[in-house]
Scaffold this motif. Structure first.
Motif, PDB file in Angstrom:
ATOM      1  N   SER A   4       0.994  -1.157  -0.048  1.00  0.00           N
ATOM      2  CA  SER A   4       0.153  -0.011   0.031  1.00  0.00           C
ATOM      3  C   SER A   4       0.832   1.278   0.011  1.00  0.00           C
ATOM      4  O   SER A   4       0.475   2.466  -0.500  1.00  0.00           O
ATOM      5  N   GLY A   6       3.591   1.728  -1.886  1.00  0.00           N
ATOM      6  CA  GLY A   6       4.212   1.717  -3.035  1.00  0.00           C
ATOM      7  C   GLY A   6       5.555   1.831  -2.949  1.00  0.00           C
ATOM      8  O   GLY A   6       6.373   1.105  -2.309  1.00  0.00           O
ATOM      9  N   ARG A 178      -8.401   6.813   0.418  1.00  0.00           N
ATOM     10  CA  ARG A 178      -7.513   6.180  -0.578  1.00  0.00           C
ATOM     11  C   ARG A 178      -7.386   7.039  -1.492  1.00  0.00           C
ATOM     12  O   ARG A 178      -5.946   6.986  -2.273  1.00  0.00           O
ATOM     13  N   TYR A 182      -3.429   7.987  -2.998  1.00  0.00           N
ATOM     14  CA  TYR A 182      -2.996   7.749  -4.694  1.00  0.00           C
ATOM     15  C   TYR A 182      -2.381   9.193  -4.916  1.00  0.00           C
ATOM     16  O   TYR A 182      -1.296   8.977  -5.513  1.00  0.00           O
ATOM     17  N   VAL A 442      -5.617   1.662 -11.428  1.00  0.00           N
ATOM     18  CA  VAL A 442      -5.522   1.542 -10.022  1.00  0.00           C
ATOM     19  C   VAL A 442      -6.771   1.468  -9.368  1.00  0.00           C
ATOM     20  O   VAL A 442      -7.892   1.980  -9.641  1.00  0.00           O
ATOM     21  N   THR A 444      -9.045  -0.666  -5.667  1.00  0.00           N
ATOM     22  CA  THR A 444      -9.033  -0.644  -4.189  1.00  0.00           C
ATOM     23  C   THR A 444      -8.056  -1.741  -3.461  1.00  0.00           C
ATOM     24  O   THR A 444      -7.753  -1.807  -2.206  1.00  0.00           O
ATOM     25  N   THR A 447      -2.198  -3.498  -3.338  1.00  0.00           N
ATOM     26  CA  THR A 447      -1.077  -3.159  -4.091  1.00  0.00           C
ATOM     27  C   THR A 447      -1.254  -2.003  -5.162  1.00  0.00           C
ATOM     28  O   THR A 447      -0.458  -1.729  -5.905  1.00  0.00           O
ATOM     29  N   TRP A 448      -2.747  -1.367  -5.212  1.00  0.00           N
ATOM     30  CA  TRP A 448      -2.951  -0.432  -6.040  1.00  0.00           C
ATOM     31  C   TRP A 448      -3.000  -0.962  -7.497  1.00  0.00           C
ATOM     32  O   TRP A 448      -4.184  -0.567  -8.050  1.00  0.00           O
ATOM     33  N   MET A 455       3.832  -2.259 -10.200  1.00  0.00           N
ATOM     34  CA  MET A 455       3.859  -0.854  -9.736  1.00  0.00           C
ATOM     35  C   MET A 455       5.029  -0.227 -10.515  1.00  0.00           C
ATOM     36  O   MET A 455       5.279   1.017 -10.485  1.00  0.00           O
TER      37      MET A 455
END
Ligand code: BDP
Length: 705
Positions: A4, A6, A178, A182, A442, A444, A447-448, A455
């Motif tokens: 989460s 990244g 979220r 992002y 992207v 929910t 790991t996006w 990623m």
């Protein structure tokens, strides 16, 4: 490690304090909550705490003999401390970072630039890059946006990471946590805009409740210097506004757009602009009223102009009912056919957004000829981060090298250097606007993007949109260090796997420019070469018993080669000068046609599929060699995906090879195709609780002949 954070993990560096002394205080020259400078201060606190275990002091000022990390706009810095030498000419969003003096100085031309500077400083520290620097950073292009194809019901078109972070059940979500997360990730790679909804747009985005929601989303993004944009449905005045038409030259329609645009700007005063897909794949547009695409784009341009907004008008315009029987029809011609005569007719705040290739995010395409056709129109390039045609995150495909290849393509407009990266930055044709759109996907999922390794694509997108001259492998390695740490073997293996992944995927999917060969009608996942012909979408291979490929020459084919500048056109017109990897894109040849390698086309197909699938098998072993070096959670997760890819690569290999063997009846010289002694066919097993059913397409099934 659920992914989460990244690449913004700020993992502790052992003994970091032995290498460098970071100041103990941070001085922000704007402490208004929600301002990007304030966000920069918070991020610095968070990052320094993570990496060095040190809590920065805030709310103090700096004196001549004490050190601090000073963050602010250049103007604010000068007002507080006097002039700053060596800054250079900062553009919008540009910044200057100096770690050479007593204090660390991070100044931006605007607040967004300040935040970028803070992220750059932290990224250097997190990667153990402790050498002092004083450097100016400027963007190559003003537009660096993502496009989120999110539907209001919460689904995501071509998204593979769960439901939307923006919408649910027809409305903007209430909880925007979220969305802030992002925005933080995107700001760190210097993305400055997010278009939040699907290009196949739903007009109910414009209802009151959603307009309030847009305000909420923009508020969540603003502290990160990210502006919100929206996609519009061209028929909104009729479908949503109740007008009898949506004709762009009807004054009532014009007034309706001006009015609704004012409403949008009341909620989102800094809205970035509109994105429009018109007259494409069944979407409404100006052609319905015999108006031009420019008439359509300019209608929106007029509406956003008083508010300083932009219109991103997509060049992806084509009719998806093309007759497959028409041998001169070619979807690859559509962009130039629709837009060439409109060059110079778009308002100044319109940018024509062009997909990188002439068709649609395929594994191999020549750059879209429209890039060198439009000279008096601002343009941007559309890249796809969500791997719609690339295994949908069940396959590892690092796209940095593909994007680089396109961006470095020299279109030779007027026989002068005309790289795509210089066209979309506005430099080559001296355009005021230009830039990048990355279709993100992207959702929910923690790991996006639905996969840890995917990623690298989101990261590389931002990095290349800022500066396309960067090397795709260097960018990848920065991401690896930030995401997985400093272990040399981890670095080596993930680099090797990622750099081999696009060629491997191309090898076991569609070779020599024949396109990806996925199922074309709906899923775009898995092999289905038969679906590539006889469809109205114009993605055709023209494969028959003896020959394959689209003849796009001027002499005998669809004329597409002639849409390029004369140097490229003559290269693509001739089989001898067309690069092998685009041979079947431009030419229709017998399977026995010799390549520059001296192999025949069909033997190349067979061999490449074996090579590509073998590489994918190796990814599993390579990843397994990292056991104990990558945390358990990510290790297991990636291992699962690599095993899937290894298996699916075999399905790809065997179905494509079998399909073209059935069609051509030309044997594989190595006698592998059609001969699978290792395989246990389902028909030969005795399984309880299972029953036979037909598999579509049949050549992906076991025992398919
Ligand atoms: C295609 C996608 C489709 C999109 C379209 C587009 O399959 O879902 O709507 O592109 O870009 O590749 O508009």
């Amino acid at each position: 490690e659920d992914g989460s954070q990244g690449w913004l993990r700020y993992a502790p560096i052992a003994n970091a304090n032995d290498y460098i002394t970071v100041p103990s205080r941070v001085v922000a020259l704007n402490v208004t909550r929600g301002s990007p400078v304030y966000t920069a201060q918070q991020e610095l606190e968070r990052g320094i705490k993570g990496i060095f275990g040190k809590q920065l002091e805030t709310n103090s000022s700096v004196t001549s003999n004490s050190s601090a990390i000073i963050v602010g706009t250049l103007d604010a810095y000068r007002a507080a401390y006097g002039d700053l030498e060596d800054v250079g000419d900062l553009l919008d969003d540009g910044f200057f970072l100096s770690t050479e003096g007593l204090s660390v100085i991070i100044v931006g031309n605007n607040e967004r630039g300040v935040l970028y500077g803070a992220f750059e400083y932290l990224s250097r520290l997190a990667q153990g890059r402790f050498l002092p620097i004083s450097t100016m950073y400027n963007p190559q292009a003003p537009i660096r946006w993502t496009n989120e194809w999110n539907n209001l019901d919460g689904s995501i078109e071509r998204g593979y990471a769960g439901p939307s972070i923006f919408f649910r059940d027809g409305f903007v979500v209430d909880n925007v946590t979220r969305v802030s997360g992002y925005a933080r990730l995107l700001a760190s790679i210097r993305v400055n805009g997010i278009v939040i909804n699907n290009v196949n747009a739903n007009a109910t985005l414009l209802n009151d409740r959603n307009l309030q929601g847009l305000g909420r989303l923009a508020d969540a993004m603003r502290p990160y210097g990210i502006q919100l944009g929206i996609s519009l449905n061209f028929a909104s005045p009729q479908d949503f506004g109740g007008l009898p038409s949506f004709d762009p030259l009807d004054p009532k329609v014009d007034a309706w757009w001006a009015n609704i645009t004012d409403e949008v700007y009341k909620r989102v005063p800094d809205m970035a602009g509109y994105l429009v897909k018109a007259n494409s794949e069944g979407q409404p547009g100006p052609l319905t009223y015999n108006r031009t695409l420019a008439d359509g784009a300019n209608m929106f341009a007029r509406a956003v102009k008083p508010h300083g907004g932009l219109v991103m008008f997509r060049a992806f315009v084509y009719d998806n009912h093309i007759s497959p029987a028409n041998w001169t029809a070619d979807r690859a011609n559509a962009a130039v056919d629709f837009f060439q005569h409109l060059d110079g007719k778009f308002d100044e705040n319109v940018v024509v957004q062009i997909k990188y290739g002439a068709i649609d995010f395929q594994v191999r395409e020549p750059a879209n000829p429209l890039f060198s056709t439009l000279r008096n129109t601002s343009t941007s390039i559309e890249l796809q981060i969500t791997p719609e045609y690339f295994g949908q995150n069940d396959h590892l495909v690092y796209l940095g090298p593909l994007w680089k290849e396109i961006l470095e393509t020299d279109m030779r407009a007027d026989s002068r250097p005309s790289k795509i990266k210089d066209i979309v930055s506005g430099i080559r044709f001296k355009r005021p606007l230009g830039g990048y759109a990355g279709v993100s996907g992207v959702g929910t999922n923690a790991t996006w993007l639905g996969s840890h390794l995917a990623m690298s694509n989101l990261y590389a997108y931002g990095r290349l949109a800022w500066d396309a001259s960067q090397d795709a492998e260097d960018v990848l390695q920065d991401w690896i260090r930030l995401t997985f740490g400093f272990d040399e073997q981890v670095m080596e293996i993930i680099t090797d796997m990622s750099m081999k992944s696009w060629p491997a995927y191309e090898n076991y999917s569609g070779n020599l420019g024949i396109q990806t060969l996925t199922d074309i009608l709906y899923t775009h996942f898995g092999p289905n070469p038969a679906s590539q012909d006889n469809n109205g979408w114009g993605q055709w291979t023209r494969a028959d018993k003896v020959s394959i490929g689209m003849d796009r020459t001027v002499k005998n084919g669809t004329g597409n080669a002639g849409q390029y500048s004369p140097e490229l056109a003559s290269m693509y017109e001739n089989i001898e000068t067309t690069p092998d990897n685009l041979l079947l894109w431009f030419h229709h040849v017998p399977y026995t046609q010799r390549l520059k390698s001296n192999k025949t086309v069909i033997q190349h197909f067979y061999d490449a599929h074996y090579e590509g699938a073998a590489t994918a098998q190796k990814f599993v072993e390579q990843w397994e060699s990292l056991k104990g070096k990558v945390d358990e959670e990510r290790y297991e997760n990636v291992l699962f995906e690599q095993k899937f890819q290894a298996g699916h690569a075999l399905v790809w290999r065997d179905s494509i090879n079998q399909f073209y063997y059935n069609l051509s009846e030309i044997p594989d010289v190595a006698k592998r195709v059609g001969n699978h002694p290792y395989r246990i066919e389902a028909e030969k097993m005795s399984l309880s609780g299972y029953q036979f059913c037909a598999v579509n397409p049949f050549h992906t099934a076991s025992g398919a002949m």
